[in-house]
Design a protein around this motif. Structure first.
Motif, PDB file in Angstrom:
ATOM      1  N   GLY A 436       0.773  -1.229   0.000  1.00 57.83           N
ATOM      2  CA  GLY A 436       0.000   0.000   0.000  1.00 57.83           C
ATOM      3  C   GLY A 436       0.802   1.275   0.000  1.00 57.83           C
ATOM      4  N   MET A 437       2.131   1.197   0.200  1.00 56.26           N
ATOM      5  CA  MET A 437       2.943   2.416   0.246  1.00 56.26           C
ATOM      6  C   MET A 437       2.874   3.187  -1.074  1.00 56.26           C
ATOM      7  SD  MET A 437       4.417   3.038   3.162  1.00 56.26           S
ATOM      8  CE  MET A 437       4.562   2.184   4.741  1.00 56.26           C
ATOM      9  N   GLY A 438       2.917   2.460  -2.189  1.00 60.00           N
ATOM     10  CA  GLY A 438       2.833   3.128  -3.483  1.00 60.00           C
ATOM     11  C   GLY A 438       1.480   3.773  -3.720  1.00 60.00           C
ATOM     12  N   ASP A 439       0.419   3.162  -3.219  1.00 61.14           N
ATOM     13  CA  ASP A 439      -0.918   3.735  -3.366  1.00 61.14           C
ATOM     14  C   ASP A 439      -1.019   5.058  -2.610  1.00 61.14           C
ATOM     15  OD1 ASP A 439      -1.773   1.340  -4.737  1.00 61.14           O
ATOM     16  OD2 ASP A 439      -1.861   0.386  -2.775  1.00 61.14           O
ATOM     17  N   VAL A 440      -0.443   5.097  -1.409  1.00 57.46           N
ATOM     18  CA  VAL A 440      -0.427   6.330  -0.633  1.00 57.46           C
ATOM     19  C   VAL A 440       0.376   7.410  -1.361  1.00 57.46           C
ATOM     20  CG1 VAL A 440       0.434   7.374   1.506  1.00 57.46           C
ATOM     21  CG2 VAL A 440      -0.847   5.231   1.576  1.00 57.46           C
ATOM     22  N   LEU A 441       1.527   7.040  -1.914  1.00 61.03           N
ATOM     23  CA  LEU A 441       2.323   8.008  -2.669  1.00 61.03           C
ATOM     24  C   LEU A 441       1.526   8.580  -3.835  1.00 61.03           C
ATOM     25  CD1 LEU A 441       4.952   9.476  -3.438  1.00 61.03           C
ATOM     26  CD2 LEU A 441       5.647   7.399  -4.655  1.00 61.03           C
ATOM     27  N   SER A 442       0.839   7.733  -4.580  1.00 61.56           N
ATOM     28  CA  SER A 442       0.105   8.234  -5.750  1.00 61.56           C
ATOM     29  C   SER A 442      -0.999   9.198  -5.322  1.00 61.56           C
ATOM     30  CB  SER A 442      -0.462   7.071  -6.568  1.00 61.56           C
ATOM     31  OG  SER A 442      -1.423   6.341  -5.832  1.00 61.56           O
ATOM     32  N   GLY A 443      -1.669   8.914  -4.204  1.00 56.57           N
ATOM     33  CA  GLY A 443      -2.682   9.844  -3.716  1.00 56.57           C
ATOM     34  C   GLY A 443      -2.091  11.171  -3.297  1.00 56.57           C
ATOM     35  N   MET A 444      -0.935  11.128  -2.638  1.00 56.24           N
ATOM     36  CA  MET A 444      -0.253  12.361  -2.248  1.00 56.24           C
ATOM     37  C   MET A 444       0.135  13.185  -3.466  1.00 56.24           C
ATOM     38  SD  MET A 444       2.237  11.127   0.860  1.00 56.24           S
ATOM     39  CE  MET A 444       1.578  10.619   2.460  1.00 56.24           C
ATOM     40  N   LEU A 445       0.676  12.525  -4.474  1.00 60.27           N
ATOM     41  CA  LEU A 445       1.077  13.232  -5.684  1.00 60.27           C
ATOM     42  C   LEU A 445      -0.123  13.892  -6.346  1.00 60.27           C
ATOM     43  CD1 LEU A 445       3.543  10.599  -7.179  1.00 60.27           C
ATOM     44  CD2 LEU A 445       4.142  12.740  -6.056  1.00 60.27           C
ATOM     45  N   GLY A 446      -1.233  13.161  -6.421  1.00 60.80           N
ATOM     46  CA  GLY A 446      -2.433  13.734  -7.009  1.00 60.80           C
ATOM     47  C   GLY A 446      -2.877  14.983  -6.269  1.00 60.80           C
ATOM     48  N   ALA A 447      -2.861  14.941  -4.942  1.00 59.66           N
ATOM     49  CA  ALA A 447      -3.284  16.091  -4.153  1.00 59.66           C
ATOM     50  C   ALA A 447      -2.390  17.299  -4.395  1.00 59.66           C
ATOM     51  CB  ALA A 447      -3.284  15.726  -2.674  1.00 59.66           C
ATOM     52  N   LEU A 448      -1.093  17.078  -4.479  1.00 64.78           N
ATOM     53  CA  LEU A 448      -0.168  18.199  -4.652  1.00 64.78           C
ATOM     54  C   LEU A 448      -0.272  18.797  -6.043  1.00 64.78           C
ATOM     55  CD1 LEU A 448       2.914  16.812  -2.713  1.00 64.78           C
ATOM     56  CD2 LEU A 448       1.289  18.555  -1.976  1.00 64.78           C
ATOM     57  N   VAL A 449      -0.393  17.969  -7.055  1.00 63.11           N
ATOM     58  CA  VAL A 449      -0.573  18.496  -8.415  1.00 63.11           C
ATOM     59  C   VAL A 449      -1.878  19.278  -8.504  1.00 63.11           C
ATOM     60  CG1 VAL A 449      -0.892  17.891 -10.847  1.00 63.11           C
ATOM     61  CG2 VAL A 449       0.841  16.699  -9.483  1.00 63.11           C
ATOM     62  N   ALA A 450      -2.938  18.774  -7.883  1.00 58.79           N
ATOM     63  CA  ALA A 450      -4.232  19.462  -7.917  1.00 58.79           C
ATOM     64  C   ALA A 450      -4.149  20.841  -7.276  1.00 58.79           C
ATOM     65  CB  ALA A 450      -5.287  18.621  -7.205  1.00 58.79           C
ATOM     66  N   GLN A 451      -3.404  20.953  -6.193  1.00 62.35           N
ATOM     67  CA  GLN A 451      -3.313  22.233  -5.487  1.00 62.35           C
ATOM     68  C   GLN A 451      -2.351  23.204  -6.143  1.00 62.35           C
ATOM     69  OE1 GLN A 451      -3.225  21.646  -0.929  1.00 62.35           O
ATOM     70  NE2 GLN A 451      -2.959  19.578  -1.754  1.00 62.35           N
ATOM     71  N   ARG A 452      -1.250  22.680  -6.688  1.00 62.44           N
ATOM     72  CA  ARG A 452      -0.194  23.554  -7.190  1.00 62.44           C
ATOM     73  C   ARG A 452      -0.319  23.849  -8.675  1.00 62.44           C
ATOM     74  NH1 ARG A 452       3.788  24.213  -3.626  1.00 62.44           N
ATOM     75  NH2 ARG A 452       5.182  24.894  -5.291  1.00 62.44           N
ATOM     76  N   GLY A 453      -0.984  22.987  -9.417  1.00 65.62           N
ATOM     77  CA  GLY A 453      -1.180  23.226 -10.836  1.00 65.62           C
ATOM     78  C   GLY A 453       0.033  22.953 -11.701  1.00 65.62           C
ATOM     79  N   GLU A 454       1.093  22.411 -11.147  1.00 67.36           N
ATOM     80  CA  GLU A 454       2.245  22.011 -11.950  1.00 67.36           C
ATOM     81  C   GLU A 454       2.710  20.642 -11.471  1.00 67.36           C
ATOM     82  OE1 GLU A 454       5.638  21.993 -10.531  1.00 67.36           O
ATOM     83  OE2 GLU A 454       4.551  22.174  -8.655  1.00 67.36           O
ATOM     84  N   VAL A 455       3.570  20.010 -12.278  1.00 64.11           N
ATOM     85  CA  VAL A 455       3.836  18.592 -12.069  1.00 64.11           C
ATOM     86  C   VAL A 455       5.173  18.314 -11.391  1.00 64.11           C
ATOM     87  CG1 VAL A 455       4.136  16.367 -13.220  1.00 64.11           C
ATOM     88  CG2 VAL A 455       2.325  17.914 -13.968  1.00 64.11           C
ATOM     89  N   GLU A 456       6.270  18.763 -11.972  1.00 64.13           N
ATOM     90  CA  GLU A 456       7.574  18.259 -11.543  1.00 64.13           C
ATOM     91  C   GLU A 456       7.906  18.614 -10.094  1.00 64.13           C
ATOM     92  OE1 GLU A 456      12.061  17.699 -13.365  1.00 64.13           O
ATOM     93  OE2 GLU A 456      10.888  19.431 -13.985  1.00 64.13           O
TER      94      GLU A 456
END
Length: 497
Positions: A436-456
């Motif tokens: 489940g560690m990778g699933d948590v990472l993917s959710g975190m990444l989604g949240a940050l991209v959604a808030q910040r509007g950029e990817v890298e």
């Protein structure tokens, strides 16, 4: 895609680049032997800061400049009143250049010398590894291999000079055997191979000493990679405006949870919510809806039976996370296809990556994040896991070139390859080796991209928050038994400094 600023990060280099920096420093007027003495002095200070009570030391010296550093260190230890055991893998009479001068310096300081032989006893309270430098590319053999075996069999702590002997400086791979150090003091330019792959099991603490060389002043020797630093978090997660509302904080859609595999998608949803996404939606198999309402009622759950019911959902989100619990059946293929048909930024994980490798081998996007572990990366690159692990930096960059966007090659010393280059995440611990560690990472990444509007830059932040949350959890409760669901609460604290 916005390219983040690397000026706050430590540059990392390949061995040949550091050798060129060394050459130019000498050509600029610093004597080579003086530079060797400077390195040995730095190693001595590193030794003293970690083992101030030690009264004896064993130094094993190879035949090159790395061995020369060891000889000078032995002289410094003798001059400071320590009992010194100096062991050479090549007789002093056969040495040449600065290494010969260093050996003579140690002899003149009264340091004894014995050649290594099978069965030799290492008597110092601390062992210094000065056997092999950064030029190694293959497996260690012969006397050096046996000497490394002797060091690793000893119970004393080990200080490695520049790099643990046997570790490949450019890749972090150990082709055969390497010294397991308690601390590695490295010089002039930090090496990328000290921070990824097998390296964390061998380096111990890394003490970087530039020796007065300003590596970044040489613009024609660009760093191979950069080392992430948690100092980035405070600036990135400034307090929110008092007038903020959920519409300002982005909408994440998690697509996953095939029939019978609902847990992974729920972990991703919880992580996205705890990382501050304004809205989190879930597209999952209908039988998982009840569990999602109990687990995280803040999530807007949609039961989808296939691609037709999922097709309209991505266009309503700011970022789509697809893959957790997706499976590789017709359901998973249809859901992934609906995500790929959207222009919305994507985070692709788990079976989403396996389906990409099998069904969409040529698809490339600039606005997605791929998060493979070595097995998934091997499938995407059509090679073996051993190929990936033998040169993780090259694998991450090859995958990014082939598929675009930003790639996280997970594992010890996770690597992020994107438009601005390669960065290494130095955080995380073995407790993260659980489901489940990778699933948590993917959710975190989604949240940050959604808030910040950029990817890298969001990927940089997400990788650090994920790993540092695990480090905090392990520090409080231990590594064994660390669960993926433990991370969200620690991550929340990290993003509210």
């Amino acid at each position: 895609m916005t390219v983040p600023n690397t000026s706050m990060l430590r540059p990392l280099y390949k061995a040949a680049q550091v050798q060129e920096l060394d050459r130019r420093t000498i050509a600029g007027g610093i004597d080579g032997f003086a530079l060797m003495q400077r390195a040995a002095s730095s190693a001595w200070h590193s030794f003293r800061s970690r083992w101030p009570q030690a009264r004896s030391i064993t130094v094993l010296c190879g035949s090159g400049n790395n061995g020369g550093d060891g000889h000078v260190l032995a002289a410094l230890a003798m001059q400071s009143g320590l009992k010194v055991q100096r062991i050479t893998l090549k007789s002093v009479e056969e040495l040449s250049g600065d290494a010969a001068r260093a050996a003579e310096l140690a002899t003149s300081a009264g340091v004894g010398c014995e050649e290594w032989h099978a069965g030799i006893e290492l008597t110092g309270e601390v062992i210094v590894d000065a056997l092999l430098g950064t030029g190694l590319t293959g497996e260690v053999e012969g006397r050096f291999k046996r000497a490394i075996e002797t060091i690793n069999a000893a119970k004393q702590p080990v200080l490695a000079i520049d790099i643990p002997s046997g570790l490949v400086a450019d890749t972090g791979a150990v082709p055969g055997i390497a010294v397991k150090a308690s601390c590695t003091v490295t010089f002039i330019g930090d090496k990328v191979g000290l921070h990824t792959g097998d390296a964390p099991a061998y380096t111990g603490e890394i003490d970087f000493r530039p020796l007065g060389v300003k590596a970044q002043a040489y613009f024609d020797i660009p760093p191979t990679a950069w080392r992430l630093d948690d100092s980035l978090l405070a600036e990135a997660f400034a307090p929110r405006l008092r007038t903020s509302h959920k519409g300002d904080m982005g909408h994440v859609l998690i697509m996953g949870g095939a029939p019978g595999f609902g847990g992974a998608a729920l972990l991703a949803c919880q992580a996205a919510a705890r990382l501050g996404a304004g809205k989190v939606s879930l597209a999952t198999a209908p039988e998982h809806i009840a569990a999602s309402l109990v687990c995280c009622p803040e999530v807007m759950a949609h039961g989808v039976r296939g691609g037709a019911e999922a097709a309209e959902l991505p266009s309503n989100a700011d970022v789509v996370v697809v893959g957790p619990g997706l499976g590789q059946s017709a359901w998973g293929q249809a859901v992934l296809q609906s995500a790929l048909q959207s222009d919305t930024p994507l985070v692709v994980d788990a079976d989403g990556l396996n389906l990409l490798a099998r069904q969409w081998p040529e698809v490339r996007r600039d606005n997605w994040i791929l998060t493979p572990h070595p097995g998934e990366a091997a499938r995407l690159l059509n090679c073996s896991v051993a190929d990936i692990q033998s040169d993780r930096p090259a694998a991450a960059q090859a995958l990014q070139r082939a598929r675009g966007g930003v790639v996280i090659l997970k594992g010890a010393g996770s690597l992020i390859a994107g438009p601005s280059g390669l960065v290494v995440c130095p955080y995380g611990n073995p407790g993260m080796a659980s489901g489940g560690m990778g699933d948590v990472l993917s959710g975190m990444l989604g949240a940050l991209v959604a808030q910040r509007g950029e990817v890298e830059f969001s990927v940089w932040l997400g990788a650090m928050v994920h790993a540092l949350a695990a480090d905090r959890a392990a520090a409080e409760e231990g590594e064994r038994g660390l669960l993926a669901s433990d991370l969200a609460s620690y991550a929340r604290k990290l993003i509210n400094p």
